[in-house]
Design an enzyme around this catalytic site. Structure first.
Site, PDB file in Angstrom:
ATOM      1  N   PRO A   1       5.897   1.381   0.943  1.00 28.84           N
ATOM      2  CG  PRO A   1       6.364   2.294  -1.140  1.00 28.84           C
ATOM      3  CD  PRO A   1       5.442   1.338  -0.450  1.00 28.84           C
ATOM      4  CG  ASN A   2       9.527   5.739   1.536  1.00 25.49           C
ATOM      5  OD1 ASN A   2      10.703   5.399   1.619  1.00 25.49           O
ATOM      6  ND2 ASN A   2       8.969   6.061   0.383  1.00 25.49           N
TER       7      ASN A   2
ATOM      8  NE  ARG B   1       7.464   9.230   4.231  1.00 27.59           N
ATOM      9  CZ  ARG B   1       6.479   8.660   3.554  1.00 27.59           C
ATOM     10  NH1 ARG B   1       5.829   7.637   4.062  1.00 27.59           N
ATOM     11  NH2 ARG B   1       6.162   9.099   2.359  1.00 27.59           N
TER      12      ARG B   1
ATOM     13  CE1 TYR C   1       2.282  10.426   5.292  1.00 29.97           C
ATOM     14  CE2 TYR C   1       4.551  11.251   5.213  1.00 29.97           C
ATOM     15  CZ  TYR C   1       3.393  10.873   4.568  1.00 29.97           C
ATOM     16  OH  TYR C   1       3.304  10.925   3.203  1.00 29.97           O
TER      17      TYR C   1
ATOM     18  CG  ASN D   1      -0.758   3.803   4.065  1.00 23.05           C
ATOM     19  OD1 ASN D   1      -0.604   4.162   2.893  1.00 23.05           O
ATOM     20  ND2 ASN D   1      -0.561   4.618   5.077  1.00 23.05           N
TER      21      ASN D   1
ATOM     22  CB  ALA E   1       4.833   6.358  -3.059  1.00 22.25           C
TER      23      ALA E   1
ATOM     24  CD  GLU F   1      -6.658   3.775  -1.502  1.00 24.94           C
ATOM     25  OE1 GLU F   1      -7.493   3.300  -2.320  1.00 24.94           O
ATOM     26  OE2 GLU F   1      -6.042   4.832  -1.700  1.00 24.94           O
TER      27      GLU F   1
ATOM     28  CG  HIS G   1      -4.029   7.061   1.986  1.00 24.49           C
ATOM     29  ND1 HIS G   1      -2.883   6.615   1.384  1.00 24.49           N
ATOM     30  CD2 HIS G   1      -5.049   6.664   1.199  1.00 24.49           C
ATOM     31  CE1 HIS G   1      -3.189   5.991   0.265  1.00 24.49           C
ATOM     32  NE2 HIS G   1      -4.502   5.992   0.122  1.00 24.49           N
TER      33      HIS G   1
ATOM     34  NE  ARG H   1       0.999  15.023   1.809  1.00 28.86           N
ATOM     35  CZ  ARG H   1       1.801  13.976   2.012  1.00 28.86           C
ATOM     36  NH1 ARG H   1       1.275  12.801   2.320  1.00 28.86           N
ATOM     37  NH2 ARG H   1       3.100  14.125   1.919  1.00 28.86           N
TER      38      ARG H   1
HETATM   39  C1  DQA Z   1       0.365   7.983   2.475  1.00 26.03           C
HETATM   40  C2  DQA Z   1       0.150   9.083   1.428  1.00 26.03           C
HETATM   41  C3  DQA Z   1       0.993   8.830   0.196  1.00 26.03           C
HETATM   42  O1  DQA Z   1       0.800   9.863  -0.745  1.00 26.03           O
HETATM   43  C4  DQA Z   1       2.455   8.774   0.558  1.00 26.03           C
HETATM   44  O2  DQA Z   1       3.220   8.431  -0.582  1.00 26.03           O
HETATM   45  C5  DQA Z   1       2.754   7.877   1.699  1.00 26.03           C
HETATM   46  C6  DQA Z   1       1.829   7.806   2.824  1.00 26.03           C
HETATM   47  C7  DQA Z   1      -0.381   8.296   3.794  1.00 26.03           C
HETATM   48  O3  DQA Z   1      -0.522   7.371   4.582  1.00 26.03           O
HETATM   49  O4  DQA Z   1      -0.769   9.423   4.039  1.00 26.03           O
HETATM   50  O5  DQA Z   1       3.814   7.252   1.752  1.00 26.03           O
HETATM   51  O6  DQA Z   1      -0.141   6.776   1.961  1.00 26.03           O
END
Ligand code: DQA
Length: 145
Positions: free
Chosen positions: A10-11, A18, A23, A73, A76, A100, A102, A109
């Site tokens: 998501p997102n 964003r 990011y 990825n 959240a 996994e 990120h 964070r």
């Molecule tokens: C994320 C880190 C997560 O905490 C966050 O909710 C994201 C992006 C990252 O790629 O840094 O949406 O996965």
């Protein structure tokens, strides 16, 4: 010809606009181009994004059923989705690679980001290197597959 699934939660469809301070300013299409350009001959990189937990889970079933490696990825969902974790475990239990990744370093964070419910069942974790997190994961899975 083999495929690597690159799944984004998501997102992440909003990458580019964003929180660019966290990011960066590149978007998902830029990621797609980067990974396609980095893939060795004969490897197809299938980059997908969804805000929907069920869809992400179904893509993990697809990886199991078709025997492909996954770079994920979970965004959240990383921090609380036991359903996603259980589906991701099906991938590694099937003997397939699941990395996994990120973009940011969640450990640097907010406290809620310090927990990943996915990491324990992943083959490996790469975080904090921007899009290079994905590129390094792709390099690994294409060497190990
Ligand atoms: C994320 C880190 C997560 O905490 C966050 O909710 C994201 C992006 C990252 O790629 O840094 O949406 O996965």
């Amino acid at each position: 010809m083999s495929t690597v699934l690159v799944l984004n939660g998501p997102n992440l469809g909003r990458l580019g606009s964003r929180e660019p301070d966290v990011y960066g300013s590149a978007n998902l299409e830029d990621l797609r181009l980067l990974l396609s350009a980095s893939a060795p001959e004969g490897v197809t990189v299938d980059v997908r994004q969804t805000d929907d937990e069920a869809e992400l889970i179904h893509w993990l079933y697809e990886a199991v059923d078709t025997g492909v490696a996954v770079i994920i990825n979970p965004a959240a969902f990383t921090h609380y989705s036991y359903a996603l974790r259980d589906a991701a475990a099906l991938v590694t239990k099937a003997g397939l690679l699941l990395i996994e990744v990120h973009i940011s370093n969640p450990h640097a964070r907010e406290t809620f980001r310090h927990t990943s419910v996915v990491s324990a069942i992943a083959t490996g974790v790469i975080a904090g290197l921007g899009f290079d997190s994905y590129r390094l994961a792709l390099d690994y899975v294409t060497r190990e597959r």
